[in-house]
Design a protein around this motif. Structure first.
Motif, PDB file in Angstrom:
ATOM      1  N   VAL A  12       0.837  -1.082   0.132  1.00  0.00           N
ATOM      2  CA  VAL A  12      -0.092   0.086  -0.015  1.00  0.00           C
ATOM      3  C   VAL A  12       0.872   1.252   0.008  1.00  0.00           C
ATOM      4  CG1 VAL A  12      -2.005   1.235   1.269  1.00  0.00           C
ATOM      5  CG2 VAL A  12      -1.714  -1.238   1.172  1.00  0.00           C
ATOM      6  N   PRO A  16       8.682   6.123  -2.564  1.00  0.00           N
ATOM      7  CA  PRO A  16       9.972   5.384  -2.726  1.00  0.00           C
ATOM      8  C   PRO A  16      10.109   3.968  -2.032  1.00  0.00           C
ATOM      9  CG  PRO A  16      10.539   7.492  -2.011  1.00  0.00           C
ATOM     10  CD  PRO A  16       8.891   7.411  -2.048  1.00  0.00           C
ATOM     11  N   ASP A  36      -1.971   2.523  -4.922  1.00  0.00           N
ATOM     12  CA  ASP A  36      -1.886   4.117  -4.464  1.00  0.00           C
ATOM     13  C   ASP A  36      -3.171   5.044  -4.761  1.00  0.00           C
ATOM     14  OD1 ASP A  36       0.963   5.810  -3.621  1.00  0.00           O
ATOM     15  OD2 ASP A  36      -1.037   6.966  -4.310  1.00  0.00           O
ATOM     16  N   LEU A 129      -7.809   3.913  -2.985  1.00  0.00           N
ATOM     17  CA  LEU A 129      -7.564   4.423  -1.744  1.00  0.00           C
ATOM     18  C   LEU A 129      -7.882   3.021  -0.591  1.00  0.00           C
ATOM     19  CD1 LEU A 129      -7.810   6.468   0.387  1.00  0.00           C
ATOM     20  CD2 LEU A 129     -10.009   6.572   0.410  1.00  0.00           C
ATOM     21  N   SER A 183       6.408  20.810   6.993  1.00  0.00           N
ATOM     22  CA  SER A 183       7.177  21.344   5.912  1.00  0.00           C
ATOM     23  C   SER A 183       6.365  22.065   4.759  1.00  0.00           C
ATOM     24  CB  SER A 183       8.076  20.411   5.251  1.00  0.00           C
ATOM     25  OG  SER A 183       9.047  20.836   4.536  1.00  0.00           O
ATOM     26  N   ILE A 280       6.878  15.785   8.269  1.00  0.00           N
ATOM     27  CA  ILE A 280       8.088  14.867   8.241  1.00  0.00           C
ATOM     28  C   ILE A 280       8.071  14.217   9.690  1.00  0.00           C
ATOM     29  CG2 ILE A 280      10.549  14.766   7.918  1.00  0.00           C
ATOM     30  CD1 ILE A 280      10.476  17.422   6.565  1.00  0.00           C
ATOM     31  N   ASP A 301       8.288   6.048   5.659  1.00  0.00           N
ATOM     32  CA  ASP A 301       7.977   7.027   6.401  1.00  0.00           C
ATOM     33  C   ASP A 301       6.967   6.464   7.649  1.00  0.00           C
ATOM     34  OD1 ASP A 301       9.568   9.326   5.419  1.00  0.00           O
ATOM     35  OD2 ASP A 301       8.082  10.598   4.966  1.00  0.00           O
ATOM     36  N   VAL A 306      13.364   8.296   9.087  1.00  0.00           N
ATOM     37  CA  VAL A 306      14.041   9.413   8.429  1.00  0.00           C
ATOM     38  C   VAL A 306      14.891   9.950   9.260  1.00  0.00           C
ATOM     39  CG1 VAL A 306      13.317  11.829   8.091  1.00  0.00           C
ATOM     40  CG2 VAL A 306      11.541  10.266   7.428  1.00  0.00           C
TER      41      VAL A 306
HETATM   42  C1  LIG Z   1       9.653  18.811   2.855  1.00  0.00           C
HETATM   43  C2  LIG Z   1      10.301  17.543   2.793  1.00  0.00           C
HETATM   44  C3  LIG Z   1      11.590  17.537   2.266  1.00  0.00           C
HETATM   45  C4  LIG Z   1      12.216  16.367   2.363  1.00  0.00           C
HETATM   46  N1  LIG Z   1      13.430  16.291   1.724  1.00  0.00           N
HETATM   47  C5  LIG Z   1      14.032  15.151   1.409  1.00  0.00           C
HETATM   48  C6  LIG Z   1      15.333  15.035   0.796  1.00  0.00           C
HETATM   49  O1  LIG Z   1      15.734  16.189   0.395  1.00  0.00           O
HETATM   50  N2  LIG Z   1      15.979  13.973   0.606  1.00  0.00           N
HETATM   51  C7  LIG Z   1      15.293  12.634   1.144  1.00  0.00           C
HETATM   52  O2  LIG Z   1      15.770  11.820   0.798  1.00  0.00           O
HETATM   53  N3  LIG Z   1      13.997  12.663   1.772  1.00  0.00           N
HETATM   54  C8  LIG Z   1      13.469  13.844   2.011  1.00  0.00           C
HETATM   55  N4  LIG Z   1      12.320  13.913   2.638  1.00  0.00           N
HETATM   56  C9  LIG Z   1      11.610  12.814   3.320  1.00  0.00           C
HETATM   57  C10 LIG Z   1      11.176  11.838   2.165  1.00  0.00           C
HETATM   58  O3  LIG Z   1      10.453  12.477   1.245  1.00  0.00           O
HETATM   59  C11 LIG Z   1      10.324  10.570   2.644  1.00  0.00           C
HETATM   60  O4  LIG Z   1      11.036  10.021   3.939  1.00  0.00           O
HETATM   61  C12 LIG Z   1       9.923   9.609   1.594  1.00  0.00           C
HETATM   62  O5  LIG Z   1       9.097  10.235   0.617  1.00  0.00           O
HETATM   63  C13 LIG Z   1       9.078   8.526   2.146  1.00  0.00           C
HETATM   64  O6  LIG Z   1       8.883   7.470   1.205  1.00  0.00           O
HETATM   65  P1  LIG Z   1       7.558   6.602   1.582  1.00  0.00           P
HETATM   66  O7  LIG Z   1       7.431   5.832   0.444  1.00  0.00           O
HETATM   67  O8  LIG Z   1       7.709   5.831   2.866  1.00  0.00           O
HETATM   68  O9  LIG Z   1       6.363   7.742   1.729  1.00  0.00           O
HETATM   69  P2  LIG Z   1       5.829   8.586   0.633  1.00  0.00           P
HETATM   70  O10 LIG Z   1       6.517   9.217  -0.348  1.00  0.00           O
HETATM   71  O11 LIG Z   1       4.860   9.577   1.603  1.00  0.00           O
HETATM   72  O12 LIG Z   1       4.505   7.632  -0.080  1.00  0.00           O
HETATM   73  C14 LIG Z   1       3.371   7.068   0.723  1.00  0.00           C
HETATM   74  C15 LIG Z   1       2.519   7.025  -0.585  1.00  0.00           C
HETATM   75  O13 LIG Z   1       1.341   6.338   0.032  1.00  0.00           O
HETATM   76  C16 LIG Z   1       0.000   6.696  -0.730  1.00  0.00           C
HETATM   77  N5  LIG Z   1      -0.910   6.396   0.235  1.00  0.00           N
HETATM   78  C17 LIG Z   1      -1.057   7.089   1.571  1.00  0.00           C
HETATM   79  N6  LIG Z   1      -2.140   6.571   2.181  1.00  0.00           N
HETATM   80  C18 LIG Z   1      -2.835   5.629   1.202  1.00  0.00           C
HETATM   81  C19 LIG Z   1      -3.998   4.609   1.451  1.00  0.00           C
HETATM   82  N7  LIG Z   1      -4.915   4.803   2.496  1.00  0.00           N
HETATM   83  N8  LIG Z   1      -4.420   4.275   0.215  1.00  0.00           N
HETATM   84  C20 LIG Z   1      -3.398   3.970  -0.832  1.00  0.00           C
HETATM   85  N9  LIG Z   1      -2.416   4.857  -0.803  1.00  0.00           N
HETATM   86  C21 LIG Z   1      -1.870   5.662   0.011  1.00  0.00           C
HETATM   87  C22 LIG Z   1       0.569   8.164  -0.882  1.00  0.00           C
HETATM   88  O14 LIG Z   1      -0.401   8.690  -2.102  1.00  0.00           O
HETATM   89  C23 LIG Z   1       2.022   8.022  -1.273  1.00  0.00           C
HETATM   90  O15 LIG Z   1       2.189   7.963  -2.653  1.00  0.00           O
HETATM   91  C24 LIG Z   1      11.587  15.064   2.606  1.00  0.00           C
HETATM   92  C25 LIG Z   1      10.268  15.339   2.942  1.00  0.00           C
HETATM   93  C26 LIG Z   1       9.800  16.304   3.399  1.00  0.00           C
HETATM   94  C27 LIG Z   1       8.073  16.427   3.532  1.00  0.00           C
END
Ligand SMILES: Cc1cc2nc3c(=O)[nH]c(=O)nc-3n(C[C@H](O)[C@H](O)[C@H](O)COP(=O)(O)OP(=O)(O)OC[C@H]3O[C@@H](n4cnc5c(N)ncnc54)[C@H](O)[C@@H]3O)c2cc1C
Length: 432
Positions: A12, A16, A36, A129, A183, A280, A301, A306
């Protein structure tokens, strides 16, 4: 497509973390469905931001040859701002042959990543969703969307910082105001050549900047600025409790930052094109939840992976996705999806930089919070005063200036008793 709505693993979230898990599973020949909620992948995802070459290349070898990257980072910059002045530190290096990091824009980058996962054989369901995990007879058996149920042996939760799904099964709690940062970010368009002249870079290279002090002084907050191909990303991250305590809105802080005399020239005549906001997690080892249970694992996340000190998140998300996928492959091969088997994921995390680095920084954030005035107000002031002394030729004798400067450092208490022997000696010497 998916037979009888049943696959081996459902993921889900196509950020990344989720995409890395999906690719790793698909490459091992496992039946994996990644879903997603977004209509267009990545459209609502935001970050600063830099992706890091090492962990990204482990999932997408030589991605820089085909992926929609903006620029290769060749300069790290730190602005230390006072109200009107700044001291800046730059670290410049050649990226030839060994890339460290690249700027990307999430809407383009996430789309490209999910396309690679699909090419490797993962099924992808956008506009899906997930309302909740599907639990039958006390067992997690899949996911519930508004219209359908999907079944799997294992679910990997990669739904980001708020992770409703991890909360549903009691593995996570809500963050409180003190352990989450809000942020806000804006993107400004600028013709490519002007941007390159302004930042003193060429057509491939780029700058990653962190900003301390100025309008963010005395707060657990930091600014950032990144160069894209023909745009500039600028934003701030500020702890939620600081916003409440100071009764200030994050976009007001960002507006003030953009107007600072040392920042404004970078944005001059640039066209505003985008605004976004995101939470964050603070990324403390103490906030890491239990990341596995029977038939389920949490990555990225959603698990709080992080490293805020180093601005790392995407790399930890990708790495955790890979480690969870390797664990799922092991569990599928022996048809055992129990918590005991999936605990291998936690062992892998402990051996990785994720847990090691979070442990290293266990006390860093509390230390920074305790000393935030010194770091964001006093240090920028002292740095600027030092350069003021160095650069100002006037009628005042230098000795008096040095004495004033050194006694300000000593009086501030910013240096503990174990360190200032040299400074006391210097002060004594200047008094003579
Ligand atoms: C302002 C900011 C600056 C940052 N800068 C950096 C940086 O420069 N370098 C770096 O490495 N990291 C950076 N980060 C951190 C980084 O963005 C995150 O750690 C990273 O994106 C986490 O990836 P993820 O796949 O866990 O979550 P996310 O990228 O948040 O992806 C979660 C996905 O789940 C989907 N989703 C959520 N709930 C549901 C649901 N119920 N059903 C279906 N889909 C769902 C969302 O649509 C999304 O596509 C930054 C973060 C922020 C906010």
């Amino acid at each position: 497509m998916v037979d009888n709505n049943k696959v081996e693993v459902i993921i889900v979230g196509a950020g990344p973390a989720g995409v890395s898990a999906a690719i790793t599973l698909a490459r091992a020949g496992k039946k994996v469905l990644i879903v997603d909620r977004a209509n267009n992948t990545g459209e609502k995802n935001m970050f600063g931001g830099c992706i890091y070459a090492k962990q990204t290349a482990e999932i997408f070898p030589k991605f820089w040859e085909t992926a929609p990257i903006e620029r290769s980072i060749t300069e790290h910059k730190i602005f230390m701002l006072t109200d009107y002045n700044s001291t800046e530190f730059n670290y410049r290096y050649s990226s030839k042959g060994s890339y460290k990091a690249f700027t990307v824009l999430r809407s383009k980058w996430d789309k490209w990543c999910i396309e690679q996962a699909q090419k490797e054989g993962a099924y992808y369901a956008p506009k899906t969703l997930v309302k909740e995990l599907l639990i039958e007879n006390g067992k997690i058996v899949g996911i519930q969307t508004p219209y359908e149920k999907f079944y799997s042996d294992i679910v990997i939760i990669a739904d980001g910082v708020n992770s409703l799904l991890a909360k549903q099964i009691g593995l996570r709690k809500n963050y409180n105001d003190t352990n989450v940062t809000l942020s806000v970010k804006e993107v400004y368009k600028l013709p490519k050549q002007r941007l390159e002249d302004r930042f003193n870079i060429d057509s491939e290279t780029g700058v990653a900047a962190k900003i301390l002090g100025g309008p963010l002084k005395n707060m657990f907050a930091m600014g950032f600025m990144y160069t894209n191909k023909d745009s500039i990303s600028i934003g701030i991250g500020v702890s939620l409790d600081e916003l409440k305590k100071n009764k200030i809105k994050p976009y007001e802080l960002l507006d003030d930052l953009k107007e600072h005399p040392s920042i404004a020239p970078y944005l001059k005549d640039a066209e505003f094109i985008e605004y976004s906001a995101h939470l964050i997690p603070e990324g403390s080892i103490d906030n890491i939840p239990k990341v596995y249970d029977n038939r389920v694992m949490i990555i990225g996340d959603a698990a709080g992976f992080v490293n805020n000190i180093h601005f790392e998140g995407t790399n930890l998300a990708m790495l955790s996705g890979k480690l969870a996928a390797e664990t799922a492959i092991y569990a599928l091969d022996k048809s055992d999806f129990s918590a005991s088997t999936l605990s291998l994921y936690y062992k892998k995390l402990q051996d990785s930089i994720i847990v090691k680095d979070l442990k290293t920084h266990k006390n860093t954030i509390p230390f920074l919070k305790k000393n935030i005035k010194t770091i964001t107000s006093l240090y920028p002031e002292l740095a600027c005063e030092f350069f003021e002394i160095l650069s100002m030729a006037d009628e005042k004798p230098k000795r008096a200036k040095y004495r004033k400067f050194v006694s300000k450092i000593l009086k501030s208490g910013c240096i503990t008793k174990s360190l200032p022997l040299g400074l006391f000696a210097l002060e004594k010497c200047l008094k003579k």
